[in-house]
Structures are given as structure tokens and as C-alpha cells.
Design an enzyme around this catalytic site. Structure first.
Site, PDB file in Angstrom:
ATOM      1  N   ARG A  89       5.616   9.800   7.244  1.00 21.46           N
ATOM      2  CA  ARG A  89       4.528   8.828   7.092  1.00 21.46           C
ATOM      3  C   ARG A  89       4.911   7.475   7.687  1.00 21.46           C
ATOM      4  NH1 ARG A  89       0.421   8.120   8.174  1.00 21.46           N
ATOM      5  NH2 ARG A  89       0.241  10.364   7.898  1.00 21.46           N
TER       6      ARG A  89
ATOM      7  N   THR B 124      -5.544   5.875   1.910  1.00 20.04           N
ATOM      8  CA  THR B 124      -4.387   6.776   1.933  1.00 20.04           C
ATOM      9  C   THR B 124      -3.108   5.952   2.116  1.00 20.04           C
ATOM     10  OG1 THR B 124      -4.459   7.002   4.308  1.00 20.04           O
ATOM     11  CG2 THR B 124      -5.824   8.516   3.033  1.00 20.04           C
ATOM     12  N   ARG B 125      -2.027   6.660   2.453  1.00 18.93           N
ATOM     13  CA  ARG B 125      -0.766   5.966   2.736  1.00 18.93           C
ATOM     14  C   ARG B 125      -0.672   5.536   4.200  1.00 18.93           C
ATOM     15  NH1 ARG B 125       3.873   8.723   2.363  1.00 18.93           N
ATOM     16  NH2 ARG B 125       2.838  10.715   2.397  1.00 18.93           N
ATOM     17  N   LYS B 126      -1.756   5.610   4.931  1.00 13.44           N
ATOM     18  CA  LYS B 126      -1.762   5.114   6.322  1.00 13.44           C
ATOM     19  C   LYS B 126      -1.912   3.607   6.306  1.00 13.44           C
ATOM     20  CE  LYS B 126      -3.527   9.385   8.232  1.00 13.44           C
ATOM     21  NZ  LYS B 126      -4.769  10.150   8.366  1.00 13.44           N
ATOM     22  N   THR B 127      -0.858   2.913   5.962  1.00 12.12           N
ATOM     23  CA  THR B 127      -0.916   1.462   5.823  1.00 12.12           C
ATOM     24  C   THR B 127       0.062   0.820   6.792  1.00 12.12           C
ATOM     25  OG1 THR B 127       0.771   1.562   4.117  1.00 12.12           O
ATOM     26  CG2 THR B 127      -1.513   1.646   3.381  1.00 12.12           C
TER      27      THR B 127
END
Lengths: 258, 258, 258, 258, 258, 258
Positions: A89, B124-127
Site C-alpha cells: 500500500r 480507503t488507505r489510498k492516502t
């Protein structure tokens, strides 16, 4: 990227006990990272150092600045699946965010190149806190100019300085405080101030919030003033992908965008 | 925000010797921060702690989540102009970035609310690496759901876990490793796996990359299976502002977007 | 363990000039670490990363959670004696402290297992500041449940929340603020509040400071209320090794101890 | 305590979004911290700096080293309930852990004082990683001696040094490397080595793992050797609360315990 | 100075338990810091932030760059004697070290001013690791030029670059990689290379290790080449207090010293 | 040196984008570091860890404390030229600064050795903030004594303590607070106080700002007082390279210099 930074970023994503990464048997295996859409790549060296930190063998197939196609393999990976899941991620967030910046930058650079072979496209300090360094490198990967990294790099005399103490006093004060290794840039909103800045030794003149037509006239007047031969002229303020071409043949050296 | 973080962010923007901030006379003065466009605000408490750190009196006129108009004053400031100039870019970068996230989130939430009064919109964890905490709070400010903060918050069984060891074994393994305070979510791509996950005690079932029509059928089958009364159903994968409404009346509890 | 943490811990023990480590000739040599008493091991991966950081070859003979006997060799070591002396105290402090936690946990888990096959033993946030993560992993090594890691993991509605605004309002407020991925736990001191919590959608109900007899009645009432099928019940408050068995057959899902 | 440390400890307990602290209305209010059992207090200054960091007015009713009774109020607090809830667990973890150490130390000191007015009780480097400084101060609060803080404070010649190069060579080497401001301590297991250490200029002689009877004889021989007038004698190894009194009238200057 | 840095520096000097600072009764009292010899002051703002951090009221009687006499009072202090003792050595180490740098710089600047009204004296990157920022500010306090802060500030093409790829290729490569906000400096050892650098657009030409006589000729040739009107010329290499005056009337813009 | 420190120092010198290091082709190559003047070396292990961090093979030809000649090769290097350029300035700054300290120390030690075989030369806490540890090791490399590292190492009773509460009370207070592992040093300005300190159990007596003649008398009186056999005597205050020999045959055990 420094190990201290890698550990800080990983800690943010892993937390204290990343159970889901440990659900699979930990036998060495292969994986790939591929492009989900066409883009200009950035972040390869960051990704490489994250993989290296976690003991993953990572073979980059492209370097920063490459134009790649949807489906292209960016990294061949080999290592522990736990480690690969831990890296996944964070690496994707960097590659995605930075390649996005590089891709937009390249698009803007290409638009400008249609009209001018000398005008550069530059970014500003409007960056995401904490990763400016990486965002600036993504701009460079896209063919843009990184502009100043921070407030100490070069001297920028802004409109409020000018309003408070005038162009001449502001430049004189800056020259006294600055190192000879630093350029002095002055932000102006009129031809008068532009000429004044040129006469007083500015290295860069930024034409702020001027319409393309006004810019053309100002550039022409500045170029005619013999004093300003070596001076760079920058256009800034309200320029975006849609109106960029209007500024591309104004004769400025640099167009900067947020 | 912690002082250690404020100092790290400020150092990035100021560098070693921010001469231009010191060009003006350092007499206490007033300033404002106002909105350059309509938006949903986020980042007010971050901005406030940066101002406080630098000794600037800052009076926030709105709080996170407020819908404001172009021109609205967000902060009244009073203090040293040097300090205000030092805070300016960092504060604007946070306010701009986070309000952008809150504004998009609010727009998505409104789109969904037109179709469903129970379906949530989640991120989401797309940060962006390093500021996830703040981006998640911006999503909340916009009316969205923050989803998991990191890999240790709750357990997510992903498609590759399922492929490797099957739904049942994966859930059993997760239950053994997880705390009773954590929810277990399973990512599935078929109705069979969805039902299997429900029977084996998943708390959340994520329907990954399913077309809206398929989702409607799957939700209906799951709801009919008495076992899954308390189970939350999430739709994820390829959902964006343009196709969001197609998912809004599929009956899922949560729609998550990148 | 992250390198930044290893270095912080080592610096604490080594100081600036650890002369005594350098009194011996620095020729590669062997050493062992062995158990001074019977215990359940914890801290193996921490010890391994400290050894690796210092360039010591360390071969672990057991893994976390193993029951070992006094005299058992835990690590075979090979490397520079200076490095081994530098690692020694830090490694022993971790192994000793964490194995102590794992050993007590295992003992409690065994006591409970005599009475119930489903009741878990959990720890709380009463940990030593700075090493909670490692203490939680030691509880897991001992067979216990790690409970929440921190205040953001799941939502705990405490007695003072309940006193101030009541069970219903507290749960409603929590549901609004929490993510769908988080469980909501309510701490109650009476059957009425327990039922109220169940009806309002709590995921976990903690019976605080109730006598074992009262707990049995409360669990029974809760289980009969059809609403609370999926709800976990936790007993907490004043439970220690001596009175643990009194709670072990009350039918609760979890017993938590300090 | 340094702000950097307070923030690190708070982050561990709060996580990213401590929703439960924000469930109550944030109106300034009062609170107290009281003792749950009789103890010797330690950690007051740490607690005070945590409260100060969070803007809570905290009035300490006792200082470190005070013997207090169950129910005694330790702190009167006034401030934001959100902040008080954020401070609560961290402060209690410090007060509980450190007061526990101070209480045990005081008990040991009292046991020894029944037998000797000069013998000190000291702790060792067997501390919890990361908070040694605070644990040492708790030992001092309990009336004990903090012994060395780390490996660089004073020179300790251990049994393996002695085995490898002999007492004389080890002391000679230590004297050459040490500063004149540092004491040199030698760990011995026999009378011969003890006398040898005394003759070669040791400042402290540690009798390791000797039975109380053997210690009495060794101390007597050392005291008769005119050379060792200024030398301090320490007993160490396997001493605990149960057998402490056996060592208390052996005539040693210091008894050290884990 | 950032709080994180103040705490790091204080920790270095205080260690874990600074007993001697606590030997005196802690009653608010006055103290002064005075000059032990004539000097040019630097470090006032650093000292002020250390005093502020420790809660000491400190009234600075002079500012950076002031020439003061032996015996002059630099700071009036009021506060806790414990805090004053904790601040004392760190503050004196900074004031002493930085004022030493400012004093030498002023002396060099005065020597040069006897011969030239335009030639600047600059320092280099030969600084003490960890406190470059403060040493550069001390040079500025002494009237010198801070030169580049680090390798990213401006571009320096060194002799080994020139040897490997030649002046033209090196400048072309630098121009491509550099931002338009950065100056490009080229280090040359001959008139030919100096002219080549000027023709290719260098902003600064550094004459490295040239004798004063050679410098005079080179400057003259460069000034006559119409291309190099705006170019700054720097003399560097082996210049110290003793031979400084020999370089002061060579016509260079900058003389840099270690 | 710890990785965290190496990264902090490198970041200071490299900045965000060290373009000039990347101007040359990155093909593995050789380099050397040689001495620019005769000196006593210090900093070898620091330099080695910087090279190792950057992946450079570095072969040290000498160790700390070696007397080397101008032109001697100190390190043979092999690796990426980019990495070597990145390491260069930081390594040279450490080697230069620390070898300078070692060289001056060695010179002082040699001066004293002409007069006395027992008198040591010691440094003080007047060090450069942030690198005391390394400067102390350089003093040791030069043959000097490192004195205390920080305020917690040993107890120093200063003149102001003595003035406020007298020698006896100050020592009594120190003995109560100090560990038995710490020495107690008393700073005195008269024979009376020196004798008083000896009688009250000081381990070290520092004769502050006494003329050499007065020191001789004081040392003689102290040595005649049977109580002070084991006491070390230190001369301090205003001693420098020029007057050092005047103190070298006063019979003191230690001469300390700034």
C-alpha cells in the site's frame, strides 16, 4: 529515502499488529507491480528503497520520467509475502500520487512546447505537507522546473513587501540580507514595478495575475530595457491546464502553476 | 497536531534562513485567511495549532465540515507579520488539500443520499503518505466514513488470502489471531464466497469489482440468509464520482472510493 | 522492531562511551542465552532484530509462545564480544519482561480453560508506557487476547459517558462518529443498562465491577433477549489470578485483567 | 519530561482518532486522581508535565516518596474533559508502575534498616526498556540507590572480563580507559579476587552470588586489609524480598536487587 | 530554535538525573550572563529560546552582531536556580562558539573593507556537523556572506566535474537539471576555463587556488569580455586571516574562507 | 554512530536535491582521503560508519590516536561517485574538527609529560552542542581524560553551591542524593575549603582559578592531611596552552582545560 522516513511512513500504514499480512504462509514468492493506466512514472527510487528496507528483491523495469502504458510491469518482486504485503500500500500510494503529478506536469509541458521552445513550466510551494521533496522530484520527472524548494532557497519579494516598503527598498533590503549565491525574485502587478525591479537588480521578475495580453506588452517593454537582458520573467497566478496555452506564447521564460 | 509534527512541517517550508519573511518591519498586525472558492472546510484544528505554535492569535470563524462560500473569512489573525508569513504557506497547503478532500466527499455523500438514507460513503488507505490521519479527518468532515486507519485496526481478508487458503481457513485463522474487539472483513468476488464468508462469521463482506446489477442480487441473497442479519455489506472497486449513483441504490451499507 | 526504536533503546543502556564492553579482546566468539527459570517465551523477534542490528548471528531455538524449562538455550550467538555485551542487557530486559507477561497470561488462560472452552482472557491498556505494542504481543504469545491497542481502535463508552448523557445518547453519538469498521463497546454496571446497550446496537457489553453471581444473571438475561445474539460480553474490574476461576464459568465471552 | 517524549507516549495511547474522548460535552470541569491502595508515590513530576502539556490545571497534593493511603487524593484537576480523558490512562500507567517500584523499594529499605544503619539498597540495569530514567527515580523515591544509569556511567568489570584476562589486567585496562571522574567496580566470586581487586585500586567490589556467611568472612578480610579502607562493598545476585534480611547484617555497604 | 532541537541539546548536557543542579534551594532568583572578553555577539536568539523553554525570564541587552566589551552584561535572568543551572552550560557553549565565529568574521570583513567597498567575505560548508544553520547565522552576524547552506541550494560545478566532462558539458548538464531559481557556479583553475564558463552562462565563477596576481589578471580579462557583466567572481582556496589582505584588492566580488 | 544521527547530519549537508553530486557518470570508482597537514587522527569510526551507510567500501589506514603526516592516505575508498560526493564534506568536517581537537590535546599532554608522569590533562563540558560524545572521544584519542560526559555522570559541587550553603552541607546533601557509584567533586577557592571538602568525604577536589604557587601549597597541605590519601586533586580555570607548563609540576592529579 532515509530509513527514518521509511519507518515513519510504514508505521502509519501498518499500525501495531498487522494480522492480515500474516494470514498467508510465509514462503518466498514472486509478485509484480503494474500500471493501472497510462502515465508518466515517478517515485521509482522511493519504491526501491522501501522494498530494500523490507528485504524484498525489486527489479525496476522503468525509471522516473518514463511514459508507460496501462498494463506495463513496473517492478518484478521476489521475497517474503508478508514483507510484500507490508510494502504494497505504501509503495502504491507513493507511485500513484507522484506519477499523477508527473503525468499532469508532462501534459502541461507538452502543451507549452507546442508554442515555445524556451518557456519552462514550474510548480510552486503549494505541495502536500511532509513530502514536498518527493513531489518536486515528480515535477522534474514530468519535465517541469522545481522552482524554490523552500523559503530559504532564493529570495522572493511578494506583493505585500512591495506595498509596505516599495520595490527599491525591498530589493535593497533583500540584497543586504541575501547571500551572493541566491537569486532575488520580485512579484509585480504593473509594468512600472516590473521596470523598477529590473533597474534595481532583480534576477527574476514574476508577473502576478496578469492577463496574457498584458504580459506580452510587459515582456516586450522589459526586453527593450537594456538593463534587463539577463533577467528571467515568470508568469504566475490563476494559470491551469485549460488556459495554459494562452500564456505559452507570451514570451515569458517560466510559467508557474499550483 | 503534535509539536514534533508542526516543527517537521515548518522546517520543510522555511529551510534554514527564511530571509523574505524578515523583509517587513515586525510590528504586530492583523491579517485574514479567506476562501478562494466555495468548499467544505477541513483542517481548522491543524491550522489553529500551527498558529498557536507560532504565537499568533487566530480566531476561526467556522469549524470543520462547514460549507462556506468564496470570499468567506476563515480566520482572523493578529500577531507578528514574520510569524504570519512563516505560517501562511503551511496553513494554506493544509486547508487547501484537506478542504478539497472534504468537498469531494460531501459531493459524493449528497449523491448517495439522493438514493439511500442508510448507505455510507467511505474512503480507503489510498492516502498521501505521512498525513493519513488528517486526510481521514477531512473525509469525516465531509460526511464520509474513515474506514480502517491502518492494517492493525481491523482484519481484512483479501482476494489473495482467499485464493491461497480459501474463505473458511482464512476466517478461522483471522479469528484466532484477532482480538475480540476487531471486526473481520472479507473481500469476495462471487456470491458463493459471500455466503461462505457470512456463514463463517465475517462481520463485513466487501463485494469487490462487482457490477451494480450483480451487487443487487448478491445483497438480496445475503440478506435472505438468516445468518447474515448483522453483517455489513460494502461495495468497492472502480467506483468514482461519475458512476457513484449506479451503486447508491444497490442496498449495500457502504460504498468505498479511493 | 524499527531501527529508530532499537537505537533509542540501545542509547539508553550504552550511554556515550561504554568502556567496560571494550575491556575484552574483540575476537569473534560464541555465546548463548538460556532460561533462568521455567517460562512461556515472548520477545524472540525483538531480540532477533537487536542482534541483527549489531551484526550478531543469532539462532533462535524457540519461538514466541513456547513453554520452556530452566536451562533451555534460547539463542545461540556468534559475533564480536563487544557487540554481544552491548546487546546483552537490552535483550535480557526485553525477554525477561515480556516472557514474564506471557507466563502469567498462559497461567490465567489455563485456569479459565479448566472451566470454559470459549471464554477468552484479555489484557487492558494498563501497560508500560512506550512498549505497549510489545506487551500486547506478549499477551498474545501467552494465549490471551490483546483487547484494544489504543483509544482509536474501537469505541469504548465508559461509565462517566453513561452517567453524563445516558446509554442511548452515548451509543447514538458513538455510532455517528465511528467508522463502520469499528466495534462499539459499552461499560455498564447494571442489568438495565446492559439491556439498553444491547437494544441500541452495542457490539460488546462490558460488565464492570460485578460480582460473579450478578454476572451469571446478567449474562442469562442478555442471552435471552433475542436482540443480543451477536453481542460479546466482557467481565472486567478487580479480577486477578486469585479470583479468576470464580469468573471463568459465568458464561462471559471475555474476562479482562490489568 | 521532555515534550518529545510526552508526545510519543500520548500517541501510543491515543492513536489517530480517539472518538470516545470526544463523546462528552467539552465544558471545563473538575476531576481527581486518588490512590487505589496504600503505596509510596512516584511519578508526580511526570504526571504534572503530562497535565501541563494538555493544558490541565493539576494540583499535586503529595510529592515523590510520600507514603499515602488508599483513598488519598493525589491530584486535583481542572480543565477540559477531553484533555483529562486523554491524559488519564497515560498518567495512571506511569503513577501505577512507578509507585509500585517505589513501594517495593521502600519495603526493602525498611527491612534492611532494621539490621543496619549504613547498608544501602540499590537497583540494577534490569529495567523496562525506554523508561529506565523514570524507574531509577522511583527507586530513589523509595529510598533506594539508583546504581549506574548506563554502561558509560562507571566502569564495571564483570566475571567474564576477569575470567578472560584476570583481575589485575582488567583493572589496569579500565584505569587507562576510564576518566578520573569514574569509579571502577569489580565483580568477584572469591576472597582472593576480592583482595586482588582491592590491592589494584578498585573503588567498589561486588561480591557476586555469595552466600551471606561467605560474605561476612569476605567483608571482614577486606576491612582488615588496610588498603581497602575507602572501598565500598556490594552484595549482588539472587537477592530478593524473601532472603533480603539474611544479607542485611553482613556488613556490606550496598545490597543490589533486580 | 525548534523545541525538538532544544530538548536534544539539553539532554546531551543534563543526562538522566542532574543532581548537582538540585543542590541549592529552588527559590526564584536573579542572575546575569556577561562577556568574558571583547567580541562580536552571535547566538542571542538561540539563547533566548533555551531560556524561554525552561521558563526563565531573560532580557537580552544586545542583539546579534553587536560589538561588546569584556564585562558587558549580555542577559539579565530571573527564574528558578535549578532551571538557570540547567540552561547555563548549553547557553554558554552556544554563545561562546558562535560569538567566536562572528568575531573572526568581523575581523576579516574589516580587513577587506580597508581595501574594497564591494568585496564580500563568505564562509563555506566547512562547518561543525549538526549546527551549520547556527554557524551560518553567526557569519552573517559578523558581516559575512553565508554562501550556500547545502548541496541543494545552488549548483556548484567542481574541478572534478570539469576534469571529467569539460566546462561546457558540465554547465549544459547543470542547466538542464537545475531550477531557474538557482545560480550556477563553476570552479576553475585557469583563465581559459573562466572565460569558457562565462560564455556558457555561469552565474558565478570561482577562481580556485589562484595567487592574488593571477586573480587580478583573470578578473580583468573576465570583466572585459562583454558576456560576463553580470557574473560574480569568487576567490577561494588557502585564504586565511594572514593573507586575506593580499586578496582584498584583486577586484573579486567575494572572498571565501573555511 | 547511530543511523538516525548519520541521516540527520547528511540531510543537513545534502538538502533536498543535490544536483551537483549527480553531474558525473555514476560508475564505480576509487578515491582517497589524505591528510592536508600533520595531525593526530580522530573520527575514524564515525567516518567509517558514514561510508558504510552510503554503501562505500572504505579501508582505514590508521586508527584514532595515530600521529600522521601531511599527505598520508587516511582512507582508500571504492564505490559510486555520487555516494562518495555525498559523504565527502560530512566526513571531512568530522575528521577535520575532531583531529584538530586530538592534535591540540596531544600537544598539551606532551607538554605536561615533560614535567610529570602522573598528571592527566582533561577537557570540560565546553563542547560544541550536539557532538559532545564525539569531541570527548577525540580528547581520549589525543591522550586526554574525558572528564564528566554530562551533569548526571558524577556530582560537581560548584562555588555557588558552596557560597549558598557551605561545603559541609553541600557535600552532605550530595551524598544523600548521589548513588554510591558516583564520585563527588568539590570546587574550592581556598585551602580552608579544600581541607573541609577532604574531611567531609569529597572524592575529587578542584582548585579553581588558583595561581600555580598557591596550588603547590594547597596540594602539599592536602597530601599531609591523612584523610585525603585517596582524593584526586584537579586544577582548573584559565589554563591554556601558553601557561600549561606552569601547572604541570604543581603535583595535581588532573589539569583541566576548555
Amino acid at each position: 529515502m532515509f530509513i527514518g522516513d521509511i519507518e515513519r511512513f510504514l508505521k502509519e500504514d501498518l499500525g501495531y499488529n498487522d494480522i492480515s499480512c500474516h494470514l498467508v504462509p510465509d514462503e518466498e514468492s514472486d509478485a509484480i507491480i503494474f500500471a493501472k493506466e497510462d502515465c508518466v512514472l515517478a517515485g521509482i527510487s522511493i519504491a526501491s528503497s522501501i522494498f530494500a528496507y523490507l528485504g524484498i528483491n525489486a527489479n525496476a523495469k522503468f525509471e522516473d520520467g518514463s511514459s508507460i502504458k496501462k498494463g506495463n510491469v513496473i517492478f518484478d518482486l521476489n521475497g517474503s509475502p508478508v514483507s510484500i504485503l507490508q510494502a504494497e500500500r505504501l509503495v502504491l500510494n507513493f507511485l500513484g500520487h507522484l506519477s499523477g503529478i508527473a503525468t499532469v506536469t508532462r501534459k502541461c509541458v507538452n502543451l507549452v512546447e507546442k508554442h515555445s521552445s524556451v518557456t519552462r513550466v514550474a510548480c510552486t510551494r503549494k505541495t502536500t505537507p511532509g513530502i514536498r521533496e518527493h513531489e518536486k522530484m515528480a515535477v522534474i520527472a514530468g519535465g517541469g522546473d522545481s522552482h524554490r524548494f523552500n523559503l530559504s532557497d532564493s529570495i522572493m519579494i511578494k506583493d505585500n513587501h512591495v506595498k509596505m516598503i516599495g520595490v527599491e527598498a525591498a530589493i535593497a533590503s533583500a540584497k543586504k540580507k541575501a547571500s551572493f549565491t541566491q537569486k532575488i525574485e520580485v512579484e509585480v502587478e504593473s509594468l512600472e514595478d516590473a521596470l523598477l525591479a529590473a533597474e534595481n537588480g532583480a534576477d527574476i521578475i514574476m508577473l502576478d495575475n496578469m492577463a496574457p495580453g498584458t504580459i506580452i506588452g510587459t515582456v516586450s517593454s522589459l526586453r527593450n530595457a537594456s538593463i534587463s537582458e539577463h533577467i528571467l520573467i515568470e508568469a504566475s497566478g490563476g494559470i491551469n491546464e485549460n488556459n495554459l496555452e494562452d500564456y505559452a506564447n507570451t514570451g515569458v521564460d517560466v510559467i508557474s502553476m499550483g
